[in-house]
Design a protein around this motif. Structure first.
Motif, PDB file in Angstrom:
ATOM      1  N   ILE A  13      -4.049  -4.857  -1.201  1.00  0.00           N
ATOM      2  CA  ILE A  13      -4.113  -3.475  -0.728  1.00  0.00           C
ATOM      3  C   ILE A  13      -5.437  -2.866  -1.185  1.00  0.00           C
ATOM      4  N   TRP A  89       5.821  -4.016  -1.894  1.00  0.00           N
ATOM      5  CA  TRP A  89       4.634  -3.602  -2.628  1.00  0.00           C
ATOM      6  C   TRP A  89       5.102  -2.731  -3.783  1.00  0.00           C
ATOM      7  N   GLY A 103       3.991   2.390   0.882  1.00  0.00           N
ATOM      8  CA  GLY A 103       2.590   2.771   0.842  1.00  0.00           C
ATOM      9  C   GLY A 103       2.448   4.191   1.335  1.00  0.00           C
ATOM     10  N   ALA A 122      -0.494   0.436   3.637  1.00  0.00           N
ATOM     11  CA  ALA A 122      -0.194  -0.995   3.718  1.00  0.00           C
ATOM     12  C   ALA A 122      -0.367  -1.569   5.113  1.00  0.00           C
TER      13      ALA A 122
END
Length: 321
Positions: A13, A89, A103, A122
Motif C-alpha cells: 500500500i 489489510w 483502507g 487499497a
C-alpha cells in the motif's frame, strides 16, 4: 459442477508505514481440473479458459471483519462466472487504533477535499497486483478481465466503494451491503449530511431491515433523535443521480448488518450492536448473493436486468432509479 480454487498474493500500500504496508489478498476463480501430477503435488489449478476472461469483483470488508468472513460469497461469485478478490489489510483505523481496514483516507473524506480522489487507499494497488498476476505465467495468466471490474463493499467498505468508484474507469458497477454516504460530524460535515456518491456506474445498495449497527451509529452523524435514521435509503434518494432504473435499492427483510458474513466473529468488530436476524442465515445469504450476482451479471456480463424481479416479495423489496 464448477470447481472453485483460490490463489494468495500480496500488495504493498503506497504511503503506508511498516509494519502496516501490506495487504494480503485471495483470488477465487473457476478452475480447470485435469487430474495432473502438478495439481496433485502443488494444489495449484489453472483458471478454466472456457468462461474467461472473468470480470473481477473486489470485495471491500467492514472494519475488523476478516476476509474469511466473505469466503462464502467470493466462492459463490466465482461459481457465477466472476473472479472474486478478498483482502486483509491491518492498518490504521481511527484515534490511533489499528485493525483490519478496507483502507480509509480520512484526508480525502473531509468537506474541503471530498471528491479530490478515492477515499479507499487499497483499490489502486490491488488492481495493479491483479494486473501483474494476469500478465505473469501462472494459474491466472490471461484469466482476469480487468476492464470489467466491480466493487462490492460491506459497511465501511461499502462507504469507501461509493466514495471511490469514479476514479477507476474500469469499474463498471458498485454494490454495497449495510453502507451509505452519510458523513461524520467529526470530519467537519454538518449534521445529517448525505455526501454525493462518487460513482459513474450503476449502483446497488443492499440492506437488511434488522440492521442494528447502523441504527446504533446515528450519533456519529448528528442525526436528530426524533427522526428516523435511514441513511441507506437517503443515500439512494439523495446521493445518486438518476440512471433510468439502473440504480437498485434491495432490502432483505429480516436480515441484519452481519447477515453478509459467515461466520461472524463475536470477538471483533461491532456485531454486539446488531439486532437479531428474523430470517435464517442461509436464507439471508442466499438472497444477498442472488441479488448481487444478478446485478453484476447485468453490468459485467450482459445479463438480464429483470432477474432482480424474480425474488419473492416477502423476502426482498426492490426499488430502482
Amino acid at each position: 459442477m464448477t470447481t472453485i480454487r483460490s490463489l494468495w498474493s500480496a500488495a504493498t500500500i503506497p504511503g503506508a508505514e511498516d509494519p502496516y504496508a501490506t495487504a494480503h489478498l485471495k483470488v477465487y476463480y473457476p478452475a480447470l481440473v485435469t487430474g495432473s501430477d502438478t495439481e496433485r503435488l502443488s494444489g495449484v489449478f489453472q483458471a478454466d479458459p472456457a468462461g474467461g476472461p472473468y470480470p473481477v469483483v473486489l470485495v471491500l470488508s467492514g472494519v475488523n471483519v476478516g476476509q474469511d468472513a466473505y469466503r462464502w460469497l467470493a466462492a459463490e461469485l466465482a461459481a457465477q462466472g466472476f473472479a472474486a478478490v478478498t483482502y486483509d489489510w491491518v492498518g490504521p483505523l481511527f484515534a490511533g487504533q489499528v485493525g483490519i481496514t478496507p483502507g480509509v483516507d480520512l484526508a480525502l473524506a473531509r468537506p474541503g477535499t471530498y471528491g479530490d480522489g478515492p477515499t479507499c487507499q487499497a483499490i489502486a494497488p490491488l488492481l495493479e497486483r491483479l494486473a501483474a498476476l494476469n500478465a505473469a505465467e501462472g494459474p491466472l495468466h490471461g484469466a482476469l478481465d480487468l476492464d470489467r471490474v466491480a466493487l462490492f463493499g460491506h459497511s465501511a467498505g461499502g462507504t469507501v466503494a461509493l466514495q471511490s468508484g469514479r476514479f477507476f474507469p474500469q469499474v463498471r458497477a458498485v454494490a454495497t451491503y449495510g453502507a451509505h454516504t452519510m458523513v461524520s460530524t467529526m470530519l467537519g460535515w454538518p449534521a445529517g449530511t448525505i455526501a454525493e456518491a462518487l460513482v459513474e456506474s450503476p449502483v446497488m445498495l443492499l440492506a437488511g431491515t434488522e440492521d442494528g449497527v447502523i441504527a446504533a451509529s446515528s450519533d456519529r452523524y448528528g442525526a436528530a433523535a426524533d427522526k428516523p435514521h435511514d441513511p441507506v435509503s437517503r443515500t439512494f434518494d439523495e446521493a445518486l443521480k438518476d440512471r433510468d432504473g439502473a440504480h437498485v435499492l434491495a432490502t432483505v427483510h429480516g436480515a441484519n448488518h452481519f447477515s453478509v458474513v459467515e461466520p461472524a466473529d463475536p470477538t471483533s468488530a461491532r456485531s454486539f450492536l446488531d439486532r437479531p436476524s428474523t430470517v435464517g442465515g442461509a436464507t439471508a445469504r442466499g438472497a444477498i448473493a442472488g441479488l448481487l450476482a444478478a446485478f453484476l451479471r447485468t453490468h459485467l456480463r450482459d445479463g438480464d436486468p429483470a432477474a432482480l424481479d424474480t425474488f419473492p416479495q416477502d423476502l426482498v423489496s426492490v426499488r430502482r432509479r
